[in-house]
Design a protein around this motif. Structure first.
Motif, PDB file in Angstrom:
ATOM      1  N   ASN A 309       0.859  -1.192   0.000  1.00  0.00           N
ATOM      2  CA  ASN A 309       0.000   0.000   0.000  1.00  0.00           C
ATOM      3  C   ASN A 309       0.887   1.231   0.000  1.00  0.00           C
ATOM      4  OD1 ASN A 309      -2.238   1.712   0.194  1.00  0.00           O
ATOM      5  ND2 ASN A 309      -2.281   1.566   2.436  1.00  0.00           N
ATOM      6  N   LEU A 310       1.435   1.561  -1.160  1.00  0.00           N
ATOM      7  CA  LEU A 310       2.422   2.630  -1.245  1.00  0.00           C
ATOM      8  C   LEU A 310       1.793   4.008  -1.137  1.00  0.00           C
ATOM      9  CD1 LEU A 310       5.105   1.710  -3.936  1.00  0.00           C
ATOM     10  CD2 LEU A 310       5.496   2.347  -1.546  1.00  0.00           C
ATOM     11  N   THR A 311       2.190   4.712  -0.091  1.00  0.00           N
ATOM     12  CA  THR A 311       1.870   6.122   0.073  1.00  0.00           C
ATOM     13  C   THR A 311       3.134   6.796   0.591  1.00  0.00           C
ATOM     14  OG1 THR A 311       1.183   5.897   2.389  1.00  0.00           O
ATOM     15  CG2 THR A 311      -0.519   5.566   0.698  1.00  0.00           C
ATOM     16  N   ALA A 312       3.149   8.110   0.571  1.00  0.00           N
ATOM     17  CA  ALA A 312       4.298   8.823   1.111  1.00  0.00           C
ATOM     18  C   ALA A 312       4.503   8.470   2.576  1.00  0.00           C
ATOM     19  CB  ALA A 312       4.104  10.335   0.952  1.00  0.00           C
ATOM     20  N   GLU A 313       3.406   8.317   3.310  1.00  0.00           N
ATOM     21  CA  GLU A 313       3.497   8.010   4.733  1.00  0.00           C
ATOM     22  C   GLU A 313       4.006   6.582   4.962  1.00  0.00           C
ATOM     23  OE1 GLU A 313       3.638   8.335   8.688  1.00  0.00           O
ATOM     24  OE2 GLU A 313       3.138  10.004   7.355  1.00  0.00           O
ATOM     25  N   SER A 314       3.468   5.616   4.222  1.00  0.00           N
ATOM     26  CA  SER A 314       3.883   4.228   4.437  1.00  0.00           C
ATOM     27  C   SER A 314       5.338   4.025   4.025  1.00  0.00           C
ATOM     28  CB  SER A 314       2.976   3.263   3.681  1.00  0.00           C
ATOM     29  OG  SER A 314       3.122   3.380   2.277  1.00  0.00           O
ATOM     30  N   ALA A 315       5.740   4.643   2.923  1.00  0.00           N
ATOM     31  CA  ALA A 315       7.130   4.530   2.486  1.00  0.00           C
ATOM     32  C   ALA A 315       8.064   5.216   3.476  1.00  0.00           C
ATOM     33  CB  ALA A 315       7.294   5.133   1.094  1.00  0.00           C
ATOM     34  N   GLY A 316       7.630   6.380   3.989  1.00  0.00           N
ATOM     35  CA  GLY A 316       8.443   7.092   4.969  1.00  0.00           C
ATOM     36  C   GLY A 316       8.571   6.324   6.271  1.00  0.00           C
ATOM     37  N   ALA A 317       7.469   5.726   6.721  1.00  0.00           N
ATOM     38  CA  ALA A 317       7.505   4.938   7.957  1.00  0.00           C
ATOM     39  C   ALA A 317       8.429   3.730   7.803  1.00  0.00           C
ATOM     40  CB  ALA A 317       6.096   4.487   8.329  1.00  0.00           C
ATOM     41  N   ALA A 318       8.423   3.114   6.622  1.00  0.00           N
ATOM     42  CA  ALA A 318       9.323   1.988   6.370  1.00  0.00           C
ATOM     43  C   ALA A 318      10.776   2.447   6.399  1.00  0.00           C
ATOM     44  CB  ALA A 318       8.989   1.339   5.028  1.00  0.00           C
TER      45      ALA A 318
END
Length: 405
Positions: A309-318
């Protein structure tokens, strides 16, 4: 070359454990008398472990980031230097998955499933930033290209079959050029001379007017134009190397203390394993190691979740999860690799044991980038909600470099 095809995550982990034991058996000797580890890398190729991230549609196991993190930790616990030679293999195979055409994917995935290894030719010396590149890929006027440039710290290049080369094309776009290791105009030197990771052979590669076909060029600039986890993924593999070093060093420390017949002078006990100070420190180190291992797995899961579920938030959290894991793994590995001597006594410093390789390996590997920035990324995200920025490959006055993700 032929290779076994691994079909599942469970099989990949079982084979990785077998490979850990295989690599560990010769690791101390290879560090003491370095030579290009061709037999070891060929063994990895034949095992099929280098093809486990190939998508199922192309015949691979398509294991998760979390599974690959565990596999890579096991390999590094066997020999972190040999393992580092494969780090770029997995990373740039993912570049093919993300930005390669169907024809390119079929070609390179097919090669890897047969045992081919991808190397690395990215970094350059000089210039105002490590993010600037001087290597150029220019049209040859006949439908192909010519590649020219010099690369340093080319880990894995010496014994690879294909070299992914970072370059700019005639439109100043960032591309990956996959060049056969034995192509005319390619020179790879074994001039790696570091105190640790001695058989990683991160030497120099020179590309002089190398002929390149369109099939060999991956439009990597697209990576920088979208949300993704490519860069944290690369850092995750480095994290796994650190955790693997910690695992091997802790195992050596435990075996050494268990094998001692007497405690340290002043300890009112009969055996070294009954010394309360030794027990306390081993408890601390074991706890820290297991925390590092869990942070590695947590980061791998975060990469999997973000990819789904690629979003700016999910990628940043990863990216933050990987930063935390990498920073902590380095600290823990350094502590264990140092304390093995104070816990084990004078005999542990014998050159025949070569325990100092653990410290030399993690210290050499850890300066790959600035560890303090990893903690900074985590702190800035916690306090200010700041998402890590993606690195850029060419600096312009209007585009200052961001913090590394």
């Amino acid at each position: 070359m032929t290779a076994h095809i691994i079909a599942s995550a469970a099989e990949a982990l079982a084979i990785a454990e077998d490979l850990r034991r295989y690599l560990e058996a010769g690791a101390a000797g290879r560090d003491r008398n370095p030579a290009p580890p061709l037999a070891e890398l060929d063994h990895l190729s034949a095992s099929g472990i280098l093809g486990i991230t190939v998508p199922r549609a192309y015949g691979g196991a398509e294991v998760s980031y979390e599974t690959l993190s565990r596999v890579f930790q096991l390999l590094a616990a066997g020999d972190p230097a040999v393992t580092q030679m494969t780090q770029s293999h997995y990373l740039f195979l993912d570049a093919v998955r993300q930005d390669g055409s169907p024809e390119q994917q079929a070609f390179f995935f097919g090669k890897v499933l047969k045992g081919a290894r991808l190397g690395n030719a990215q970094a350059e010396k000089g210039g105002g930033s490590a993010l600037n590149l001087g290597t150029r890929l220019l049209p040859d006027g006949a439908g192909g290209y010519r590649l020219n440039g010099t690369k340093f710290y080319c880990t894995g290049a010496l014994l690879a079959h294909w070299l992914p080369v970072a370059a700019f094309d005639e439109q100043e776009r960032f591309v990956l050029v996959f060049v056969p290791r034995d192509a005319l105009g390619v020179t790879v030197s074994d001039d790696w001379d570091a105190m640790g990771q001695r058989v990683a052979y991160s030497g120099t590669a020179i590309f002089e007017d190398v002929a390149v076909a369109p099939l060999q060029v991956i439009p990597h600039w697209r990576l920088f134009e979208r949300i993704g986890v490519f860069h944290p993924y690369g850092q995750q593999l480095h994290t796994a190397i650190g955790v693997g070093i910690a695992q091997n060093a802790l195992a050596d420390a435990v075996a050494t203390v268990r094998g001692r017949s007497r405690p340290r002078l002043g300890a009112p006990v009969a055996k070294a394993t009954e010394d309360p100070h030794v027990i306390l420190r081993f408890g601390q180190l074991a706890t820290q190691f297991h925390a590092a291992e869990l942070l590695l797995r947590r980061a791998g899961q975060a990469l999997d979740d973000a990819s789904a579920n690629l979003t700016a938030e999910s990628a940043g959290a990863a990216a933050v999860a990987v930063a935390e894991a990498k920073a902590y793994a380095e600290d823990v590995a350094l502590a264990i690799a140092s304390d093995i001597f104070s816990l084990s006594g004078t005999s542990s410093t014998e050159r025949a044991l070569n325990f100092d390789r653990h410290w030399r390996n993690i210290r050499t590997h850890s300066v790959h980038d600035a560890n303090h920035w990893r903690y900074h990324v985590a702190g800035d995200y916690l306090l200010n909600g700041t998402l890590p920025g993606k690195p850029v490959r060419k600096l312009r006055p209007a585009e200052p470099a961001t913090l590394p993700a």
